[in-house]
Design a protein around this motif. Structure first.
Motif, PDB file in Angstrom:
ATOM      1  N   THR A 195      16.285   2.822   8.708  1.00 18.84           N
ATOM      2  CA  THR A 195      15.133   2.670   9.587  1.00 18.84           C
ATOM      3  C   THR A 195      13.933   3.439   9.061  1.00 18.84           C
ATOM      4  N   ALA A 196      12.747   2.915   9.338  1.00 25.05           N
ATOM      5  CA  ALA A 196      11.510   3.541   8.863  1.00 25.05           C
ATOM      6  C   ALA A 196      10.908   4.489   9.877  1.00 25.05           C
ATOM      7  N   ILE A 197      11.527   4.633  11.051  1.00 23.42           N
ATOM      8  CA  ILE A 197      10.958   5.488  12.095  1.00 23.42           C
ATOM      9  C   ILE A 197      11.489   6.913  12.000  1.00 23.42           C
ATOM     10  N   ARG A 198      12.363   7.187  11.047  1.00 20.86           N
ATOM     11  CA  ARG A 198      12.882   8.541  10.870  1.00 20.86           C
ATOM     12  C   ARG A 198      12.742   8.952   9.410  1.00 20.86           C
ATOM     13  N   HIS A 237      16.415  -5.624   1.517  1.00 18.93           N
ATOM     14  CA  HIS A 237      16.776  -5.125   2.840  1.00 18.93           C
ATOM     15  C   HIS A 237      15.655  -4.340   3.486  1.00 18.93           C
ATOM     16  N   LEU A 238      14.803  -3.696   2.667  1.00 16.97           N
ATOM     17  CA  LEU A 238      13.789  -2.822   3.225  1.00 16.97           C
ATOM     18  C   LEU A 238      12.386  -3.357   3.002  1.00 16.97           C
ATOM     19  N   ASP A 239      12.253  -4.656   2.635  1.00 22.07           N
ATOM     20  CA  ASP A 239      10.928  -5.221   2.459  1.00 22.07           C
ATOM     21  C   ASP A 239      10.287  -5.464   3.807  1.00 22.07           C
ATOM     22  N   VAL A 240       8.965  -5.343   3.853  1.00 23.09           N
ATOM     23  CA  VAL A 240       8.246  -5.592   5.090  1.00 23.09           C
ATOM     24  C   VAL A 240       8.172  -7.096   5.321  1.00 23.09           C
ATOM     25  N   VAL A 241       8.460  -7.554   6.529  1.00 26.02           N
ATOM     26  CA  VAL A 241       8.378  -8.969   6.866  1.00 26.02           C
ATOM     27  C   VAL A 241       6.926  -9.304   7.138  1.00 26.02           C
ATOM     28  N   GLY A 242       6.374 -10.265   6.436  1.00 26.32           N
ATOM     29  CA  GLY A 242       4.978 -10.623   6.639  1.00 26.32           C
ATOM     30  C   GLY A 242       4.502 -11.517   5.515  1.00 26.32           C
ATOM     31  N   ASP A 243       3.177 -11.652   5.363  1.00 28.18           N
ATOM     32  CA  ASP A 243       2.620 -12.476   4.311  1.00 28.18           C
ATOM     33  C   ASP A 243       2.881 -11.848   2.950  1.00 28.18           C
ATOM     34  N   ASP A 244       2.762 -12.702   1.925  1.00 24.83           N
ATOM     35  CA  ASP A 244       3.063 -12.231   0.573  1.00 24.83           C
ATOM     36  C   ASP A 244       2.118 -11.109   0.152  1.00 24.83           C
ATOM     37  N   ASP A 245       0.846 -11.216   0.589  1.00 23.96           N
ATOM     38  CA  ASP A 245      -0.103 -10.189   0.170  1.00 23.96           C
ATOM     39  C   ASP A 245       0.023  -8.926   0.987  1.00 23.96           C
ATOM     40  N   ASP A 246       0.851  -8.947   2.084  1.00 21.47           N
ATOM     41  CA  ASP A 246       1.010  -7.757   2.909  1.00 21.47           C
ATOM     42  C   ASP A 246       2.333  -7.071   2.683  1.00 21.47           C
ATOM     43  N   LYS A 247       3.185  -7.656   1.839  1.00 18.62           N
ATOM     44  CA  LYS A 247       4.515  -7.078   1.660  1.00 18.62           C
ATOM     45  C   LYS A 247       4.431  -5.761   0.897  1.00 18.62           C
ATOM     46  N   ALA A 248       5.281  -4.842   1.333  1.00 15.80           N
ATOM     47  CA  ALA A 248       5.368  -3.535   0.670  1.00 15.80           C
ATOM     48  C   ALA A 248       6.799  -3.080   0.719  1.00 15.80           C
ATOM     49  N   SER A 249       7.157  -2.216  -0.166  1.00  9.38           N
ATOM     50  CA  SER A 249       8.522  -1.711  -0.225  1.00  9.38           C
ATOM     51  C   SER A 249       8.520  -0.224  -0.012  1.00  9.38           C
ATOM     52  N   ALA A 261       4.909   4.924  -0.089  1.00 13.78           N
ATOM     53  CA  ALA A 261       5.433   3.590   0.208  1.00 13.78           C
ATOM     54  C   ALA A 261       5.663   3.406   1.699  1.00 13.78           C
ATOM     55  N   LYS A 262       6.097   4.472   2.354  1.00 11.06           N
ATOM     56  CA  LYS A 262       6.317   4.386   3.809  1.00 11.06           C
ATOM     57  C   LYS A 262       5.002   4.136   4.536  1.00 11.06           C
ATOM     58  N   GLU A 263       3.908   4.787   4.109  1.00 12.48           N
ATOM     59  CA  GLU A 263       2.608   4.558   4.721  1.00 12.48           C
ATOM     60  C   GLU A 263       2.158   3.115   4.529  1.00 12.48           C
ATOM     61  N   LYS A 264       2.386   2.566   3.337  1.00 11.34           N
ATOM     62  CA  LYS A 264       2.020   1.172   3.099  1.00 11.34           C
ATOM     63  C   LYS A 264       2.811   0.235   3.995  1.00 11.34           C
ATOM     64  N   LYS A 265       4.085   0.530   4.164  1.00 17.77           N
ATOM     65  CA  LYS A 265       4.918  -0.310   5.029  1.00 17.77           C
ATOM     66  C   LYS A 265       4.422  -0.257   6.474  1.00 17.77           C
ATOM     67  N   THR A 266       4.033   0.927   6.946  1.00 18.21           N
ATOM     68  CA  THR A 266       3.527   1.058   8.314  1.00 18.21           C
ATOM     69  C   THR A 266       2.256   0.246   8.501  1.00 18.21           C
ATOM     70  N   LYS A 293       1.677  -3.048  10.974  1.00 21.80           N
ATOM     71  CA  LYS A 293       0.597  -3.133  11.955  1.00 21.80           C
ATOM     72  C   LYS A 293      -0.178  -4.434  11.793  1.00 21.80           C
ATOM     73  N   THR A 294      -0.475  -4.825  10.547  1.00 22.20           N
ATOM     74  CA  THR A 294      -1.186  -6.085  10.301  1.00 22.20           C
ATOM     75  C   THR A 294      -0.383  -7.278  10.776  1.00 22.20           C
ATOM     76  N   ARG A 295       0.917  -7.254  10.513  1.00 23.44           N
ATOM     77  CA  ARG A 295       1.764  -8.381  10.942  1.00 23.44           C
ATOM     78  C   ARG A 295       1.799  -8.494  12.461  1.00 23.44           C
ATOM     79  N   ARG A 296       1.908  -7.331  13.151  1.00 22.27           N
ATOM     80  CA  ARG A 296       1.936  -7.380  14.612  1.00 22.27           C
ATOM     81  C   ARG A 296       0.632  -7.916  15.190  1.00 22.27           C
ATOM     82  N   GLU A 297      -0.507  -7.544  14.572  1.00 22.04           N
ATOM     83  CA  GLU A 297      -1.783  -8.061  15.064  1.00 22.04           C
ATOM     84  C   GLU A 297      -1.875  -9.570  14.887  1.00 22.04           C
ATOM     85  N   ARG A 298      -1.369 -10.068  13.767  1.00 19.35           N
ATOM     86  CA  ARG A 298      -1.409 -11.521  13.556  1.00 19.35           C
ATOM     87  C   ARG A 298      -0.506 -12.247  14.542  1.00 19.35           C
TER      88      ARG A 298
END
Length: 528
Positions: free
Chosen positions: A119-122, A307-319, A342-347, A351-356
């Motif tokens: 998880t990314a919240i800890r 397993h830990l890739d961010v779900v979203g658009d290709d240009d928003d993905k981060a690891s 990397a954790k900051e990029k994922k966060t 946020k961008t994915r949730r707004e969309r």
């Protein structure tokens, strides 16, 4: 040593603050205090359960056995954890030390202590001094749930005592132990400042026992055990009190002989003496680096598998995984910085994915929250172009209806639509309910292209009926409306189709009274 008055010590500075992947060292844990607490062999605490060694409930045990047994008896403790603590006493002691720090609020609930954490919240933190075995130390939220669930049998379904005075009243009344050891520590942490005013010197309070202060670890551990006995077993009495009059009261075993009813003195340390405590060994330092590299390898493997890739658009993905780390302390520190970045990029990507998603959801729910208004004219036309664009979900499945009702169902004298009106082009998709034609008393579906339809969809017709019909007027009187008549025809065709599916060997005989305008489907067998 803390130089602030008790009332000015903030609880925000209590929790350990470290970046992701940074090990917790002995000075962070104040390991020497924990070691003195859990190695004390005074068997003076009453265990409310069967002891770890199989003795019956009510047997006197040391603090370590009391605390470990409370964790193992918790309903939130998993079977794997209980078996591990029972089979490996070293792991049980290490886990109990970490639980005690969580008990007093020293460990923040965002921390995790096993390298497989996804998880990314800890944040992950190795603890070399408490990882002497291969056991899983879990994470702070799970540990806190375990501690919160520790209650006595008589506290089942009731509120456990939540203030020091409530606990003292129970012990004075002869209820021994007055509460569970975990609940007592939660209460003392919550009332740290009042306990400091009643028992500690002016510049200290209860939570200072677990903070990096210039007071000897042995004296702090003894003061903690004194408080536990004072609240759990019996209130400590001064020499002036007549506690030996009947011989029932016992002095606190952790008191000084000169002042049995007071907290044992806290020994101050010089800066040189303070540096000598809580020193990590070289083996523990190497273990910390090894655990950090192990965590980096796990992150890399999970990222490779997606397993830990961010779900979203290709240009928003981060690891959240970082590049391969070089060995050594500097390499480990660099890997931790990259992991944090990397954790900051994922966060940010989350946020961008949730707004969309919120934007798409708002667009989908817009027609429901603001239903369109349609013109109430004889033509029953579609909304203007602006409204058609605003409510695409309502108008995406428009069906085209004939401009006039079929000749064999139109009542004599019924008004026709103006011949100048241009019908909408028919849909490419065939209508599912084409009108029946009569052939020698039998019905068959027409294969001819259906005629042009009046420019009002079923949804528009429903909206028109709801907003303009009088429920007290007979439905036959409404048949003068061309659209109402066409709506009746569609319902009849739907019932006929359902009847044929249910009784394929029998055919319905729909009839229409042209004079009255009523439609009555009749069947050889009642429709169910």
């Amino acid at each position: 040593m803390s130089q602030k008055p008790a009332a000015q010590i903030s609880r925000k500075t209590l929790a350990i603050k470290r970046t992701d992947g940074e090990p917790l060292l002995r000075t962070d844990l104040q390991y020497d205090v924990l070691h003195n607490i859990f190695t004390d062999d005074h068997a003076v605490f009453t265990d409310p359960h069967q002891t770890l060694h199989g003795d019956p409930a009510g047997t006197k045990v040391c603090f370590r056995d009391l605390y470990v047994n409370a964790i193992m008896r918790s309903p939130k403790a998993t079977k794997v954890l209980r078996e591990k603590m029972q089979d490996v006493p070293t792991f049980a002691t290490d886990f109990a030390m970490l639980a005690l720090l969580t008990n007093v609020g020293r460990i923040n609930t965002t921390m995790s202590f096993f390298p497989e954490m996804k998880t990314a919240i800890r944040t992950y933190h190795p603890i070399p001094a408490l990882q002497r075995t291969a056991g899983n130390l879990q994470d702070a939220p799970r540990i806190k749930h375990i501690l919160k669930a520790c209650i006595l049998d008589e506290e089942e379904g009731k509120n456990a005592p939540s203030t020091p005075s409530d606990i003292l009243s129970r012990s004075s009344a002869g209820q021994i132990p007055s509460t569970t050891i975990t609940n007592l520590i939660f209460v003392m942490a919550n009332f740290s400042a009042p306990l400091g005013q009643s028992h500690f010197p002016e510049d200290l309070e209860f939570l200072d026992l677990f903070l990096p202060v210039k007071i000897s670890s042995a004296s702090r551990a003894r003061a903690f055990l004194w408080l536990c006995y004072h609240f759990l077993e019996a209130p400590s009495l001064d020499q002036d009190d007549d506690y030996d009059a009947d011989g029932s009261a016992q002095p606190n075993p952790f008191s000084e002989q000169r002042s049995p009813g007071r907290l044992p003195p806290l020994i101050r340390l010089t800066p040189e003496e303070y540096v000598l405590e809580n020193q990590d060994s070289e083996a523990e330092k190497e273990l910390g680096v090894k655990l950090v590299e192990q965590r980096a390898g796990i992150l890399k493997n999970h990222t490779a598998k997606g397993h830990l890739d961010v779900v979203g658009d290709d240009d928003d993905k981060a690891s959240v995984a970082s590049e391969p780390k070089p060995k050594g302390r500097r390499g480990a520190a660099a890997s931790l910085n990259k992991a944090a970045s990397a954790k900051e990029k994922k966060t940010a990507a989350d946020k961008t994915r949730r707004e969309r998603l919120k934007k798409v959801k708002a667009e989908k729910e817009a027609p429901l929250s603001a239903p369109p208004s349609f013109d109430d004219d004889e033509r029953g036309g579609f909304p203007p172009e602006k409204q058609r664009n605003q409510y695409p979900a309502l108008l995406s499945n428009e069906r085209q209806y004939p401009t006039e009702a079929p000749q064999h169902v139109r009542r004599q004298g019924a008004p026709r639509h103006a011949s100048s009106q241009t019908p909408e082009p028919p849909s490419h998709r065939p209508h599912p309910y084409l009108p029946y034609k009569h052939y020698n008393g039998r019905h068959s579906r027409s294969r001819n292209p259906r005629p042009a339809a009046p420019p009002r969809s079923m949804l528009q017709q429903t909206w028109h009926v709801v907003t303009h019909s009088d429920p007290l007027v007979d439905s036959d009187d409404e048949f003068a409306d061309e659209h109402v008549r066409h709506d009746y025809i569609q319902r009849l065709q739907l019932l006929t189709r359902l009847q044929q599916q249910r009784f394929p060997d029998e055919e319905p005989s729909p009839q229409m009274d042209v004079d009255s305008g009523s439609v009555t489907p009749t069947y050889r067998r009642p429709f169910v």
